[in-house]
Motif scaffolding. Structure first.
Motif, PDB file in Angstrom:
ATOM      1  N   MET A 195     -86.942 -37.148   5.018  1.00 11.97           N
ATOM      2  CA  MET A 195     -87.608 -38.209   4.289  1.00 11.97           C
ATOM      3  C   MET A 195     -87.070 -38.247   2.853  1.00 11.97           C
ATOM      4  SD  MET A 195     -91.610 -38.772   3.289  1.00 11.97           S
ATOM      5  CE  MET A 195     -92.167 -38.884   4.957  1.00 11.97           C
ATOM      6  N   ARG A 196     -86.831 -39.413   2.357  1.00 13.58           N
ATOM      7  CA  ARG A 196     -86.333 -39.598   0.983  1.00 13.58           C
ATOM      8  C   ARG A 196     -87.517 -39.700   0.024  1.00 13.58           C
ATOM      9  NH1 ARG A 196     -83.663 -44.873   2.183  1.00 13.58           N
ATOM     10  NH2 ARG A 196     -83.884 -45.212  -0.045  1.00 13.58           N
ATOM     11  N   VAL A 197     -88.029 -38.577  -0.407  1.00 14.48           N
ATOM     12  CA  VAL A 197     -89.193 -38.589  -1.288  1.00 14.48           C
ATOM     13  C   VAL A 197     -88.848 -39.222  -2.629  1.00 14.48           C
ATOM     14  CG1 VAL A 197     -90.947 -37.169  -2.406  1.00 14.48           C
ATOM     15  CG2 VAL A 197     -90.188 -36.614  -0.102  1.00 14.48           C
ATOM     16  N   LEU A 198     -87.613 -39.059  -3.091  1.00 16.03           N
ATOM     17  CA  LEU A 198     -87.191 -39.680  -4.345  1.00 16.03           C
ATOM     18  C   LEU A 198     -87.415 -41.198  -4.286  1.00 16.03           C
ATOM     19  CD1 LEU A 198     -85.905 -39.641  -7.135  1.00 16.03           C
ATOM     20  CD2 LEU A 198     -83.656 -39.589  -6.010  1.00 16.03           C
ATOM     21  N   LYS A 199     -87.152 -41.770  -3.137  1.00 13.29           N
ATOM     22  CA  LYS A 199     -87.371 -43.206  -2.927  1.00 13.29           C
ATOM     23  C   LYS A 199     -88.802 -43.586  -3.305  1.00 13.29           C
ATOM     24  CE  LYS A 199     -88.086 -46.015   1.242  1.00 13.29           C
ATOM     25  NZ  LYS A 199     -87.801 -46.090   2.679  1.00 13.29           N
ATOM     26  N   PHE A 200     -89.758 -42.794  -2.831  1.00 15.73           N
ATOM     27  CA  PHE A 200     -91.161 -43.120  -3.065  1.00 15.73           C
ATOM     28  C   PHE A 200     -91.584 -42.825  -4.501  1.00 15.73           C
ATOM     29  CE2 PHE A 200     -90.761 -42.353   1.511  1.00 15.73           C
ATOM     30  CZ  PHE A 200     -91.101 -43.628   1.939  1.00 15.73           C
ATOM     31  N   ALA A 201     -90.983 -41.820  -5.105  1.00 16.40           N
ATOM     32  CA  ALA A 201     -91.276 -41.550  -6.519  1.00 16.40           C
ATOM     33  C   ALA A 201     -90.837 -42.733  -7.377  1.00 16.40           C
ATOM     34  CB  ALA A 201     -90.570 -40.267  -6.960  1.00 16.40           C
ATOM     35  N   ILE A 202     -89.666 -43.253  -7.101  1.00 13.42           N
ATOM     36  CA  ILE A 202     -89.161 -44.407  -7.859  1.00 13.42           C
ATOM     37  C   ILE A 202     -90.010 -45.650  -7.573  1.00 13.42           C
ATOM     38  CG2 ILE A 202     -87.208 -46.000  -8.112  1.00 13.42           C
ATOM     39  CD1 ILE A 202     -85.366 -43.528  -7.740  1.00 13.42           C
ATOM     40  N   ASP A 204     -90.349 -35.858 -17.980  1.00 16.18           N
ATOM     41  CA  ASP A 204     -91.625 -35.708 -18.666  1.00 16.18           C
ATOM     42  C   ASP A 204     -92.804 -35.732 -17.692  1.00 16.18           C
ATOM     43  OD1 ASP A 204     -93.418 -35.500 -20.823  1.00 16.18           O
ATOM     44  OD2 ASP A 204     -93.555 -37.673 -21.011  1.00 16.18           O
ATOM     45  N   THR A 205     -93.301 -36.892 -17.365  1.00 21.74           N
ATOM     46  CA  THR A 205     -94.547 -36.995 -16.611  1.00 21.74           C
ATOM     47  C   THR A 205     -94.451 -36.426 -15.194  1.00 21.74           C
ATOM     48  OG1 THR A 205     -94.001 -39.269 -15.992  1.00 21.74           O
ATOM     49  CG2 THR A 205     -95.422 -38.977 -17.903  1.00 21.74           C
ATOM     50  N   LEU A 206     -93.382 -36.714 -14.493  1.00 18.61           N
ATOM     51  CA  LEU A 206     -93.240 -36.202 -13.126  1.00 18.61           C
ATOM     52  C   LEU A 206     -92.684 -34.782 -13.104  1.00 18.61           C
ATOM     53  CD1 LEU A 206     -91.717 -39.310 -11.281  1.00 18.61           C
ATOM     54  CD2 LEU A 206     -94.111 -38.671 -11.514  1.00 18.61           C
ATOM     55  N   GLY A 207     -92.099 -34.372 -14.208  1.00 21.62           N
ATOM     56  CA  GLY A 207     -91.419 -33.077 -14.270  1.00 21.62           C
ATOM     57  C   GLY A 207     -92.302 -31.873 -14.033  1.00 21.62           C
ATOM     58  N   GLN A 208     -93.609 -32.028 -14.084  1.00 19.35           N
ATOM     59  CA  GLN A 208     -94.498 -30.899 -13.841  1.00 19.35           C
ATOM     60  C   GLN A 208     -94.614 -30.555 -12.354  1.00 19.35           C
ATOM     61  OE1 GLN A 208     -95.538 -28.978 -16.236  1.00 19.35           O
ATOM     62  NE2 GLN A 208     -94.454 -30.381 -17.578  1.00 19.35           N
ATOM     63  N   PHE A 209     -94.143 -31.468 -11.501  1.00 12.04           N
ATOM     64  CA  PHE A 209     -94.288 -31.209 -10.066  1.00 12.04           C
ATOM     65  C   PHE A 209     -93.134 -31.749  -9.225  1.00 12.04           C
ATOM     66  CE2 PHE A 209     -96.328 -35.128 -11.171  1.00 12.04           C
ATOM     67  CZ  PHE A 209     -95.928 -36.006 -10.179  1.00 12.04           C
ATOM     68  N   PHE A 261    -103.257 -38.095 -15.368  1.00 13.75           N
ATOM     69  CA  PHE A 261    -104.368 -37.251 -15.796  1.00 13.75           C
ATOM     70  C   PHE A 261    -104.644 -36.157 -14.761  1.00 13.75           C
ATOM     71  CE2 PHE A 261    -108.954 -36.457 -15.389  1.00 13.75           C
ATOM     72  CZ  PHE A 261    -109.228 -35.899 -16.633  1.00 13.75           C
ATOM     73  N   LEU A 262    -104.734 -36.539 -13.491  1.00 12.90           N
ATOM     74  CA  LEU A 262    -105.013 -35.570 -12.430  1.00 12.90           C
ATOM     75  C   LEU A 262    -103.912 -34.517 -12.323  1.00 12.90           C
ATOM     76  CD1 LEU A 262    -106.384 -37.875  -9.592  1.00 12.90           C
ATOM     77  CD2 LEU A 262    -107.684 -36.368 -11.116  1.00 12.90           C
ATOM     78  N   VAL A 263    -102.656 -34.959 -12.388  1.00 12.99           N
ATOM     79  CA  VAL A 263    -101.535 -34.023 -12.274  1.00 12.99           C
ATOM     80  C   VAL A 263    -101.514 -33.063 -13.460  1.00 12.99           C
ATOM     81  CG1 VAL A 263     -99.012 -33.888 -12.319  1.00 12.99           C
ATOM     82  CG2 VAL A 263    -100.145 -35.494 -10.790  1.00 12.99           C
ATOM     83  N   LEU A 264    -101.764 -33.575 -14.658  1.00 13.43           N
ATOM     84  CA  LEU A 264    -101.800 -32.697 -15.839  1.00 13.43           C
ATOM     85  C   LEU A 264    -102.921 -31.674 -15.744  1.00 13.43           C
ATOM     86  CD1 LEU A 264    -101.051 -34.930 -18.962  1.00 13.43           C
ATOM     87  CD2 LEU A 264     -99.832 -32.875 -18.247  1.00 13.43           C
ATOM     88  N   THR A 265    -104.116 -32.100 -15.330  1.00 12.47           N
ATOM     89  CA  THR A 265    -105.218 -31.143 -15.238  1.00 12.47           C
ATOM     90  C   THR A 265    -104.927 -30.085 -14.173  1.00 12.47           C
ATOM     91  OG1 THR A 265    -106.480 -32.629 -13.773  1.00 12.47           O
ATOM     92  CG2 THR A 265    -106.981 -32.707 -16.148  1.00 12.47           C
ATOM     93  N   ARG A 266    -104.284 -30.478 -13.083  1.00 16.30           N
ATOM     94  CA  ARG A 266    -103.911 -29.496 -12.044  1.00 16.30           C
ATOM     95  C   ARG A 266    -102.842 -28.538 -12.571  1.00 16.30           C
ATOM     96  NH1 ARG A 266    -103.824 -25.549  -9.737  1.00 16.30           N
ATOM     97  NH2 ARG A 266    -102.664 -25.166  -7.854  1.00 16.30           N
ATOM     98  N   ALA A 267    -101.857 -29.054 -13.292  1.00 11.80           N
ATOM     99  CA  ALA A 267    -100.804 -28.204 -13.850  1.00 11.80           C
ATOM    100  C   ALA A 267    -101.389 -27.199 -14.840  1.00 11.80           C
ATOM    101  CB  ALA A 267     -99.729 -29.059 -14.520  1.00 11.80           C
ATOM    102  N   ILE A 268    -102.351 -27.638 -15.626  1.00 12.71           N
ATOM    103  CA  ILE A 268    -102.994 -26.725 -16.583  1.00 12.71           C
ATOM    104  C   ILE A 268    -103.723 -25.613 -15.834  1.00 12.71           C
ATOM    105  CG2 ILE A 268    -104.863 -26.553 -18.287  1.00 12.71           C
ATOM    106  CD1 ILE A 268    -103.974 -29.436 -19.212  1.00 12.71           C
ATOM    107  N   GLU A 269    -104.474 -25.975 -14.807  1.00  7.87           N
ATOM    108  CA  GLU A 269    -105.185 -24.955 -14.017  1.00  7.87           C
ATOM    109  C   GLU A 269    -104.202 -24.002 -13.341  1.00  7.87           C
ATOM    110  OE1 GLU A 269    -108.451 -24.295 -14.051  1.00  7.87           O
ATOM    111  OE2 GLU A 269    -108.475 -25.843 -15.598  1.00  7.87           O
ATOM    112  N   ARG A 270    -103.113 -24.530 -12.806  1.00  8.07           N
ATOM    113  CA  ARG A 270    -102.092 -23.686 -12.162  1.00  8.07           C
ATOM    114  C   ARG A 270    -101.531 -22.678 -13.156  1.00  8.07           C
ATOM    115  NH1 ARG A 270     -97.704 -27.281 -11.384  1.00  8.07           N
ATOM    116  NH2 ARG A 270     -97.068 -26.575 -13.429  1.00  8.07           N
TER     117      ARG A 270
END
Length: 182
Positions: free
Chosen positions: A1-8, A28-33, A156-165
Motif C-alpha cells: 500500500m502506498r501510504v505516502l499517497k494518502f498522507a499527501i 514538521d507536523t507529520l514528522g512526529q509519526f 492536536f491529537l498527534v501532538l498530545t500522543r507524541a508528548i505522552e509517548r
C-alpha cells in the motif's frame, strides 16, 4: 500500500499546497509519526496527478519563478475517504536503534551504559519540551483546535500522543538509570 499517497491526499484535503509546503509538513507536523523525503514526495505528486487524484495550477512568483499549487480532486477525496475508513492492523514494530543497543546492554560496561542512557534521557527531555512548545503555539493560534471539526484537531491529537509517548520514554529512562546505578 502506498501510504505516502494518502498522507499527501490528506494534506491536500486540508488546503492547497506546493510540493515545498508538503515537504515542510513531513519535516514538521507529520514528522512526529511519519517521514518522507523530497525524493519520494515529488514522484508521488507526479503519480497522483497522472492517476487523477490531484491536479495543480501554476502560479508565477516574481518574474520567472513558477510554483505548482496542488489541489485534491473529487476522485482523490473519494480515495482518501475509503482509506480513512479502512481498519489497519497494528504495525509489527518501528525501528529504534537505541532499543537495539539496550537489548545488548550486557555487552557494555556500566560507565558506557550510564552515558548512553543519560544522553538518551537528555535528548528525550528536549523532545518533550519541543513538543509541548508546539502544542502551546498550536492552541494559542487556534483556540478551537480541540474541537472535532477543526482542521487542526488531528494535529492536536498527534501532538498530545507524541508528548505522552516521549514522557513515558523519559520515565522509563529515569527508572532504568536508577536501576543501572544501584
Amino acid at each position: 500500500m502506498r501510504v505516502l499517497k494518502f498522507a499527501i491526499l490528506g494534506l491536500l484535503d486540508q488546503r492547497d499546497l506546493t510540493g515545498y509546503d508538503i515537504t515542510k509538513h513531513f519535516k514538521d507536523t507529520l514528522g512526529q509519526f511519519w517521514s518522507a523525503k523530497h525524493s519520494q514526495i515529488y514522484p508521488e505528486l507526479k503519480r497522483l496527478t497522472e492517476e487523477g487524484f490531484i491536479q495543480f495550477d501554476v502560479h508565477i512568483h516574481g518574474k520567472k519563478l513558477e510554483k505548482k499549487v496542488y489541489q485534491i480532486t473529487d476522485a482523490g477525496k473519494a480515495e482518501l475517504d475509503e482509506w480513512l475508513r479502512t481498519k489497519s492492523p497494528i504495525p509489527e514494530t518501528t525501528k529504534d536503534e537505541f532499543m537495539l543497543k539496550t537489548f545488548f546492554i550486557s555487552s557494555m560496561d556500566k560507565k558506557d551504559a550510564v552515558e548512553l542512557f543519560t544522553h538518551q534521557l537528555l535528548e528525550r527531555t528536549k523532545k518533550v519540551d519541543m513538543l509541548e512548545h508546539k502544542l502551546k503555539v498550536l492552541t494559542e493560534e487556534d483556540p478551537s483546535v480541540q474541537l472535532l471539526h477543526s482542521v487542526q484537531f488531528g494535529h492536536f491529537l498527534v501532538l498530545t500522543r507524541a508528548i505522552e509517548r516521549e514522557k513515558g520514554y523519559v520515565l522509563w529512562l529515569q527508572k532504568t538509570l536508577h536501576f543501572i546505578n544501584q
